[in-house]
Design an enzyme around this catalytic site. Structure first.
Site, PDB file in Angstrom:
ATOM      1  N   ASP A 125       0.814  -1.210   0.000  1.00  8.85           N
ATOM      2  CA  ASP A 125       0.000   0.000   0.000  1.00  8.85           C
ATOM      3  C   ASP A 125       0.851   1.264   0.000  1.00  8.85           C
ATOM      4  O   ASP A 125       0.650   2.162  -0.799  1.00  8.85           O
ATOM      5  CB  ASP A 125      -0.991  -0.009   1.187  1.00  8.85           C
ATOM      6  CG  ASP A 125      -0.331  -0.299   2.534  1.00  8.85           C
ATOM      7  OD1 ASP A 125       0.905  -0.507   2.588  1.00  8.85           O
ATOM      8  OD2 ASP A 125      -1.058  -0.330   3.547  1.00  8.85           O
ATOM      9  N   ASP A 128       7.034   3.690   3.263  1.00  5.77           N
ATOM     10  CA  ASP A 128       7.274   4.741   4.252  1.00  5.77           C
ATOM     11  C   ASP A 128       8.770   4.753   4.568  1.00  5.77           C
ATOM     12  O   ASP A 128       9.565   5.311   3.823  1.00  5.77           O
ATOM     13  CB  ASP A 128       6.387   4.454   5.468  1.00  5.77           C
ATOM     14  CG  ASP A 128       6.379   5.561   6.505  1.00  5.77           C
ATOM     15  OD1 ASP A 128       6.787   6.675   6.170  1.00  5.77           O
ATOM     16  OD2 ASP A 128       5.962   5.314   7.651  1.00  5.77           O
ATOM     17  N   VAL A 178      -1.834   8.862   6.550  1.00  6.56           N
ATOM     18  CA  VAL A 178      -2.984   8.778   5.645  1.00  6.56           C
ATOM     19  C   VAL A 178      -3.723   7.462   5.853  1.00  6.56           C
ATOM     20  O   VAL A 178      -3.134   6.458   6.257  1.00  6.56           O
ATOM     21  CB  VAL A 178      -2.554   8.931   4.174  1.00  6.56           C
ATOM     22  CG1 VAL A 178      -1.963  10.308   3.931  1.00  6.56           C
ATOM     23  CG2 VAL A 178      -1.574   7.847   3.749  1.00  6.56           C
ATOM     24  N   ASP A 184      -4.928   1.721   6.995  1.00  4.07           N
ATOM     25  CA  ASP A 184      -5.662   1.816   8.256  1.00  4.07           C
ATOM     26  C   ASP A 184      -4.972   2.693   9.281  1.00  4.07           C
ATOM     27  O   ASP A 184      -3.790   3.021   9.174  1.00  4.07           O
ATOM     28  CB  ASP A 184      -5.791   0.419   8.879  1.00  4.07           C
ATOM     29  CG  ASP A 184      -4.468  -0.056   9.481  1.00  4.07           C
ATOM     30  OD1 ASP A 184      -3.447  -0.020   8.761  1.00  4.07           O
ATOM     31  OD2 ASP A 184      -4.434  -0.417  10.674  1.00  4.07           O
ATOM     32  N   ARG A 190     -10.077   1.370   6.549  1.00  3.46           N
ATOM     33  CA  ARG A 190      -9.639   0.719   5.308  1.00  3.46           C
ATOM     34  C   ARG A 190     -10.711   0.829   4.227  1.00  3.46           C
ATOM     35  O   ARG A 190     -10.419   0.710   3.038  1.00  3.46           O
ATOM     36  CB  ARG A 190      -9.343  -0.768   5.550  1.00  3.46           C
ATOM     37  CG  ARG A 190      -8.151  -1.025   6.468  1.00  3.46           C
ATOM     38  CD  ARG A 190      -7.715  -2.476   6.361  1.00  3.46           C
ATOM     39  NE  ARG A 190      -6.855  -2.918   7.452  1.00  3.46           N
ATOM     40  CZ  ARG A 190      -5.530  -2.754   7.492  1.00  3.46           C
ATOM     41  NH1 ARG A 190      -4.914  -2.131   6.519  1.00  3.46           N
ATOM     42  NH2 ARG A 190      -4.829  -3.200   8.514  1.00  3.46           N
TER      43      ARG A 190
HETATM   44  P1  IMP Z   1       7.633   0.978   6.174  1.00  2.00           P
HETATM   45  O1  IMP Z   1       8.105  -0.402   6.561  1.00  2.00           O
HETATM   46  O2  IMP Z   1       8.025   2.020   7.171  1.00  2.00           O
HETATM   47  O3  IMP Z   1       7.982   1.361   4.743  1.00  2.00           O
HETATM   48  O4  IMP Z   1       6.067   0.995   6.336  1.00  2.00           O
HETATM   49  C1  IMP Z   1       5.265   0.344   5.508  1.00  2.00           C
HETATM   50  C2  IMP Z   1       3.988  -0.038   6.198  1.00  2.00           C
HETATM   51  O5  IMP Z   1       3.624   0.874   7.253  1.00  2.00           O
HETATM   52  C3  IMP Z   1       2.900   0.040   5.181  1.00  2.00           C
HETATM   53  O6  IMP Z   1       2.724  -1.219   4.569  1.00  2.00           O
HETATM   54  C4  IMP Z   1       1.715   0.469   5.998  1.00  2.00           C
HETATM   55  O7  IMP Z   1       1.041  -0.674   6.472  1.00  2.00           O
HETATM   56  C5  IMP Z   1       2.256   1.225   7.163  1.00  2.00           C
HETATM   57  N1  IMP Z   1       2.155   2.710   6.978  1.00  2.00           N
HETATM   58  C6  IMP Z   1       3.159   3.582   6.768  1.00  2.00           C
HETATM   59  N2  IMP Z   1       2.703   4.852   6.654  1.00  2.00           N
HETATM   60  C7  IMP Z   1       1.367   4.767   6.783  1.00  2.00           C
HETATM   61  C8  IMP Z   1       0.301   5.746   6.733  1.00  2.00           C
HETATM   62  O8  IMP Z   1       0.486   6.955   6.529  1.00  2.00           O
HETATM   63  N3  IMP Z   1      -0.954   5.263   6.912  1.00  2.00           N
HETATM   64  C9  IMP Z   1      -1.232   3.938   7.117  1.00  2.00           C
HETATM   65  N4  IMP Z   1      -0.276   2.996   7.152  1.00  2.00           N
HETATM   66  C10 IMP Z   1       1.014   3.407   6.995  1.00  2.00           C
HETATM   67 MG    MG Z   2       1.238  -2.561   5.224  1.00  2.00          MG
END
Ligand code: IMP
Ligand code: MG
Length: 209
Positions: A125, A128, A178, A184, A190
């Site tokens: 999705d 980040d 977001v 979520d 969702r």
């Molecule tokens: P990362 O491992 O930090 O890249 O985060 C990825 C996961 O964090 C995504 O698959 C999302 O499930 C969750 N995530 C990161 N930012 C957001 C946001 O703004 N809203 C909702 N879920 C987020």
């Molecule tokens: Mg995720």
């Protein structure tokens, strides 16, 4: 960094979304401050992503690996526009988050399909910090994937530390939490058909003095 020797079809640069003038539907206005990406705009961009992915993979016996739970809406729309035979499996990954920040990863569902020798497209999705996709692509490579690319609906580049970049990106979003269209907060929101910004008081309620 994931890589695949297959040719890449040019895809227009992901739009940087800031705000939208769309009105928050009344049923969601208690918790949602603003619509960031309206439904129609998402649908148009998902069609562009699907067209580029289809052009790249239509002869490749593609395996799509989607990460639960945030991809439910995006995956359903994206894969129905990939007009060629493909295999799809779901991987459960949970980044134990405290509030709205990233935490440690845990696998909640393993793949059923054998990835050995396959061209794999990982769908998530939002990108980040990049921790999730770095870990998942490493895992798939260790399982024997022959080629790996990643596709995300949203990219939040301001949080990135390790330099991970996705191959197919829908939109670049600002440093905001977001929700909606699969994303979520505490397993809620969702079902919004758009991507929206959560009201701050929902995730950071003021504590009484
Ligand atoms: P990362 O491992 O930090 O890249 O985060 C990825 C996961 O964090 C995504 O698959 C999302 O499930 C969750 N995530 C990161 N930012 C957001 C946001 O703004 N809203 C909702 N879920 C987020
Ligand atoms: Mg995720």
């Amino acid at each position: 960094m994931p890589s695949s020797p297959l040719p890449r079809t040019p895809l227009s640069a992901p739009p940087h979304v800031r705000t939208s003038r769309a009105v928050v539907p009344r049923g969601h206005s208690r918790d949602i401050a603003a619509v960031l990406i309206p439904q129609l705009r998402i649908q148009r961009r998902v069609a562009e992503l699907a067209a580029a992915i289809s052009a790249d993979y239509r002869d490749q016996e593609l395996l799509v690996v989607a990460l639960l739970n945030g991809t439910v809406a995006f995956l359903a729309d994206l894969m129905r526009q990939m007009e060629f035979p493909l295999t799809m499996d779901l991987m459960g990954v949970s980044s134990y988050r405290s509030g709205t920040t990233s935490g440690d990863l845990a696998y909640t569902k393993r793949l059923k399909v054998d990835v050995r020798g396959r061209q794999v497209l990982v769908v998530d999705d939002i990108l980040d910090t990049g921790k999730t996709l770095t870990a998942v692509t490493r895992e798939l490579k260790a399982l024997g994937a022959a080629g790996l690319r990643t596709c995300v609906l949203l990219d939040k580049p301001t949080s990135r530390s390790g330099g991970f970049e996705a191959d197919y990106v829908g939109f670049v979003v600002p440093h905001l939490f977001v929700v909606g269209y699969g994303l979520d907060y505490a397993e809620k929101y969702r079902n919004l058909p758009f991507v929206g910004v959560l009201k701050k008081e929902v995730y950071a309620p003021e504590t009484p003095e």
